[in-house]
Design an enzyme around this catalytic site. Structure first.
Site, PDB file in Angstrom:
ATOM      1  N   ASP A 452     -34.458  -7.248  -9.943  1.00  0.00           N
ATOM      2  CA  ASP A 452     -34.329  -8.186  -8.936  1.00  0.00           C
ATOM      3  C   ASP A 452     -35.710  -8.736  -8.727  1.00  0.00           C
ATOM      4  O   ASP A 452     -35.895  -9.238  -7.403  1.00  0.00           O
ATOM      5  CB  ASP A 452     -34.023  -7.347  -7.613  1.00  0.00           C
ATOM      6  CG  ASP A 452     -32.643  -6.698  -7.816  1.00  0.00           C
ATOM      7  OD1 ASP A 452     -31.624  -6.947  -8.742  1.00  0.00           O
ATOM      8  OD2 ASP A 452     -32.055  -6.410  -6.781  1.00  0.00           O
ATOM      9  N   GLU A 531     -25.480  -9.826  -9.773  1.00  0.00           N
ATOM     10  CA  GLU A 531     -24.516 -10.292  -8.775  1.00  0.00           C
ATOM     11  C   GLU A 531     -24.898 -11.245  -7.917  1.00  0.00           C
ATOM     12  O   GLU A 531     -23.994 -12.295  -7.574  1.00  0.00           O
ATOM     13  CB  GLU A 531     -24.023  -8.772  -7.770  1.00  0.00           C
ATOM     14  CG  GLU A 531     -25.122  -8.443  -7.091  1.00  0.00           C
ATOM     15  CD  GLU A 531     -24.612  -7.180  -6.174  1.00  0.00           C
ATOM     16  OE1 GLU A 531     -23.334  -6.591  -6.594  1.00  0.00           O
ATOM     17  OE2 GLU A 531     -25.378  -6.649  -5.387  1.00  0.00           O
ATOM     18  N   GLU A 535     -29.270 -15.898  -4.746  1.00  0.00           N
ATOM     19  CA  GLU A 535     -30.528 -15.668  -4.678  1.00  0.00           C
ATOM     20  C   GLU A 535     -31.289 -15.718  -5.858  1.00  0.00           C
ATOM     21  O   GLU A 535     -32.688 -16.261  -6.159  1.00  0.00           O
ATOM     22  CB  GLU A 535     -30.644 -14.096  -4.406  1.00  0.00           C
ATOM     23  CG  GLU A 535     -30.447 -13.824  -3.096  1.00  0.00           C
ATOM     24  CD  GLU A 535     -30.435 -12.321  -2.486  1.00  0.00           C
ATOM     25  OE1 GLU A 535     -29.705 -11.503  -3.617  1.00  0.00           O
ATOM     26  OE2 GLU A 535     -30.901 -11.998  -1.437  1.00  0.00           O
TER      27      GLU A 535
END
Ligand SMILES: *[C@@H]1O[C@H](CO)[C@@H](O)[C@H](O)[C@H]1NC(C)=O
Ligand SMILES: *[C@@H]1O[C@H](CO)[C@@H](O)[C@H](O)[C@H]1NC(C)=O
Ligand SMILES: *[C@@H]1O[C@H](CO)[C@@H](O)[C@H](O)[C@H]1NC(C)=O
Ligand SMILES: *[C@@H]1O[C@H](CO)[C@@H](O)[C@H](O)[C@H]1NC(C)=O
Ligand SMILES: *[C@@H]1O[C@H](CO)[C@@H](O)[C@H](O)[C@H]1NC(C)=O
Ligand SMILES: *[C@@H]1O[C@H](CO)[C@@H](O)[C@H](O)[C@H]1NC(C)=O
Ligand SMILES: *[C@@H]1O[C@H](CO)[C@@H](O)[C@H](O)[C@H]1NC(C)=O
Ligand SMILES: *[C@@H]1O[C@H](CO)[C@@H](O)[C@H](O)[C@H]1NC(C)=O
Ligand SMILES: *[C@@H]1O[C@H](CO)[C@@H](O)[C@H](O)[C@H]1NC(C)=O
Length: 703
Positions: A452, A531, A535
């Site tokens: 991430d 997912e 973002e």
């Protein structure tokens, strides 16, 4: 903006990361035989499984998957292709939509092995680049094989050195027949498996060498002698078009590109080895490639297609270069942007008053305290929320008193991070080479294992970019206070070039798949995954804004091209309008993928199964770039089919996300919600302000 042609060569910086980042070594070490030459090693790329755990999980080059097999008698490089008819749907295969689907893994259709391989075979990657890596498998004696892995490769190619070839198949060989040689020095075989699928094997022998292959038993083909430098290539097809490309294979891809106005052009040039009749190799293009190819690509197209598991149907091109042209959001800065037809940005006095009333309250927020979190992700969201509030007070309300109330608080909150004095400071990991959280691997969504980073750092980048821009317009030079720090964050997930020896090129973004992967250094049976498509694009939007604030035009252009690509890839794979032709028809009614892996798509999230989580993690945060990707058509369909039915029962921050998302197709309805007297701040996500929500919806509302 005028394009320069070397935007992929211009590093953001090639300096050492700031010394505020303590130096550390990662607990996950590079496996033996990984040849990195002390260069950074990619953490989120398609070949990641070959660097992790026992290194035997598959990697997806699309349309094929390959893996290092150590199974008894099947040692070597295993290859598989999953046609759509083999996909597994569940948990109830008959429901529509199904919750998930995946490709069966571990089916060794064809294994490149050797009579010399046994349980002592070892594997290591070499020449590790963001679009390719060489997989090398060593016998315990002197011989080895090398397979250059390049995403989209038309053939799975393996070169043998001082080994007697042995090919095996767990499916089983029904028949092996010689076929007409396509070219001097190349032998061709048709290999029919027991599932009745026929593959083609091309063998290119170096001058002076020969080789006879014969079926030893139902699972084994063996050569009669050792070869050195012989090239073996398989395709899951018998089409003669591959005769034109056989003998040549890609070894590496190189990007180039530029932006002119709102047109982004980029290309991937594949270096090749070997030679073929057509002078090119064969490459498979995914649907989002085909829809942005330049018209000159048409001449290289073949009529061959092969299914991929999660990226639709791949089309084979006889070419060593992919050239693209697409629309990029050069015209989208910080101001609210909407692609809803018939809307334009204009704030009525009513709307401005409502924004002002919200801002007066929200600028009082305790930014320093609220952002004092143990999570880079959580803190980034808070900082970005206040930065957007600052955008509103400065540009929309143009109220200096509100701006100067907020600005110093926001600066000092950001400086906690730019001085690396937050609860879990970042460290520079010298093993893989990157900026990681000093929290453990279970904390902060796995940041310390490179999960991430584009999400987490993307929020910090945009927060700093907006703050520095407003500060500069008020005469300040705060940009200099944070510039090196932000650049280090940007380099961590998006350094473009091998000139930067401190970070791997494009850690997050996959230029073949057209989006980022969130999964870092965790071995994964279904490959890399992501997912939050939203973002993802917001991270590159943040870099685009940062590039414009710092005057790094190459960064800005790269980010614009990434955003143009993300519009294609998100709308092909992640966000499924009713007319989507890429994903399985019995999955489209989910509207969003949920988690998209290389080998599986699962309509769920990592943090729970509530429908609002699953849908809205693909919307959050809603900013000025959102409407470039999330179209009015798609967002309205998703509302009608999924969100309308649940919104009344959602009473936490997800309600605010759902309702601001409504502004992407019906700004009036969204504005009514946020301006209503019954609105409650409980409906705001912690990364969302009422001020911004009124601004974004009110900009296009007729009130
Ligand atoms: C594998 O290597 C070990 C150590 O060199 C050796 O003892 C063993 O016999 C080898 N196994 C095979 C199958 O050759
Ligand atoms: C393969 O084809 C043969 C002959 O047509 C048929 O008998 C057999 O069932 C097929 N096998 C599979 C796995 O489809
Ligand atoms: C290959 O095998 C065939 C059939 O067994 C044999 O006739 C031929 O001589 C062999 N070729 C070489 C180069 O060994
Ligand atoms: C290679 O194949 C493509 C597609 O069939 C064709 O357009 C091109 O002219 C070929 N090139 C050569 C050198 O034969
Ligand atoms: C592709 O086109 C060629 C002729 O150009 C034809 O022989 C072949 O059957 C076609 N293959 C498929 C899969 O349609
Ligand atoms: C913007 O809104 C104001 C106030 O409602 C209105 O007077 C003006 O005509 C609008 N301008 C445009 C370009 O729509
Ligand atoms: C800071 O925030 C915490 C909750 O995160 C709260 O308990 C505390 O009172 C706040 N401190 C100040 C000074 O506002
Ligand atoms: C700006 O905001 C301040 C603080 O709320 C207020 O007193 C002032 O009137 C505002 N100025 C303008 C020009 O709206
Ligand atoms: C973005 O993608 C959507 C959906 O495919 C498309 O309608 C739209 O035109 C694209 N936007 C641009 C600017 O190309």
């Amino acid at each position: 903006m005028r394009g320069s042609s070397d935007i992929f060569a211009n590093s953001i910086s090639s300096d050492q990361p700031l010394s505020i980042f303590g130096r550390s070594n990662h607990e996950v070490t590079l496996p033996a035989k990984t040849l990195s030459n002390s260069r950074p090693v990619e953490t989120n790329k398609f070949y990641g499984n070959m660097l992790l755990g026992d290194q035997t999980l598959p990697v997806w080059t699309h349309p094929y998957s390959v893996w290092f097999s150590k199974d008894l008698n099947y040692e070597g490089l295993a290859v598989h292709h999953v046609p759509n008819s083999d996909r597994v749907y569940g948990p109830d295969a008959n429901s529509n939509p199904v919750q998930y689907f995946f490709g069966p893994v571990g089916v060794k259709s064809f294994v490149f092995g050797s009579t010399d391989f046994n349980s002592n075979v070892t594997m290591g990657l070499e020449n590790i680049r963001h679009l390719s890596a060489d997989c090398k498998i060593y016998s315990q004696n002197q011989g080895y094989i090398i397979s250059p892995l390049v995403q989209g490769e038309g053939f799975v190619t393996t070169v043998y050195f001082n080994l007697i070839p042995k090919f095996t198949s767990v499916v089983g060989f029904a028949k092996v027949t010689g076929d007409t040689s396509p070219r001097a020095g190349i032998n061709k075989y048709k290999v029919t498996l027991n599932n009745n699928r026929t593959w083609t094997l091309y063998v290119t022998l170096p001058t002076g060498q020969s080789l006879n292959l014969s079926l030893q038993d139902g699972n084994t083909i063996v050569g009669d002698r050792s070869v050195n430098g012989a090239v073996f290539q398989v395709v899951s097809s018998t089409d003669a078009v591959f005769d034109k490309a056989a003998g040549m294979y890609p070894t590496r891809g190189t990007l180039s590109g530029s932006v002119d106005g709102t047109t982004g052009s980029y290309s991937v040039t594949y270096s090749t080895a070997g030679s073929s009749n057509n002078g090119t190799t064969a490459m498979f293009a995914l649907p989002h490639h085909v829809s942005s190819f330049t018209s000159s690509m048409a001449q290289y197209k073949t009529n061959i297609t092969l299914d991929t598991i999660t990226k639709g149907t791949a089309t084979c091109y006889l070419t060593n270069k992919f050239s693209f042209e697409l629309t990029v959001p050069s015209n989208i800065g910080l101001d609210p942007y909407s692609s809803v037809p018939g809307t334009w940005l204009n704030y009525s006095n009513n709307v401005k008053n409502a924004i002002y009333n919200a801002a007066v309250e929200e600028v009082k927020g305790d930014v320093l305290n609220e952002s004092n979190l143990d999570s880079m992700y959580g803190a980034g969201k808070i900082l970005a929320k206040y930065a957007w509030l600052l955008y509103v007070t400065h540009y929309v309300l143009q109220n200096n008193s509100l701006t100067t109330q907020l600005l110093p608080k926001l600066k000092s909150a950001i400086e906690r991070f730019s001085k690396n004095t937050q609860k879990f400071p970042l460290a520079y990991d010298q093993t893989w080479k990157g900026l990681i959280s000093t929290a453990d691997s279970a904390a902060d969504y796995g940041n310390s294992y490179y999960n991430d980073h584009h999400f987490h750092y993307g929020y910090h980048v945009i927060a700093a970019a907006i703050t520095a821009k407003v500060d500069r317009e008020l005469g300040g030079s705060w940009l200099n206070t944070v510039k090196d720090w932000v650049n280090d964050l940007a380099r961590d997930f998006a350094t473009p070039s091998d000139d930067d020896t401190y970070f791997p090129a494009f850690r997050s973004f996959d230029w073949y798949n057209g989006h980022s992967w969130a999964k870092g250094i965790f071995a994964s049976g279904d490959g890399k995954d992501q997912e939050s498509s939203s973002e993802d694009y917001n991270a590159y939007y943040g870099l685009k804004i940062w590039g414009s604030v710092t005057g790094d035009s190459s960064l800005e252009q790269r980010s614009l091209i990434q955003l143009g690509i993300l519009n294609k890839s998100c709308n092909s794979y992640f966000l499924m309008a009713d007319d989507n032709k890429v994903q399985p028809s019995n999955f489209i009614k989910n509207k969003v993928t949920g988690i998209l892996f290389e080998n599986k798509i699962d309509h769920t999230t990592y943090f729970g199964n509530n429908l609002e989580y699953i849908q809205m993690i693909h919307a959050i945060p809603i900013t000025s770039i959102s409407s470039f990707i999330r179209t009015p058509t798609f967002t309205r369909e998703e509302w009608d089919q999924k969100l309308k039915a649940i919104v009344d029962s959602v009473n936490d921050g997800w309600k605010g996300i759902i309702m601001l998302n409504v502004a992407l197709f019906d700004p009036n309805k969204a504005y009514e919600f946020f301006s209503s007297s019954s609105f409650s701040n409980n409906y705001l996500d912690n990364g969302q302000s009422k001020t911004w929500s009124l601004t974004y919806s009110g900009a296009f509302a007729s009130y």
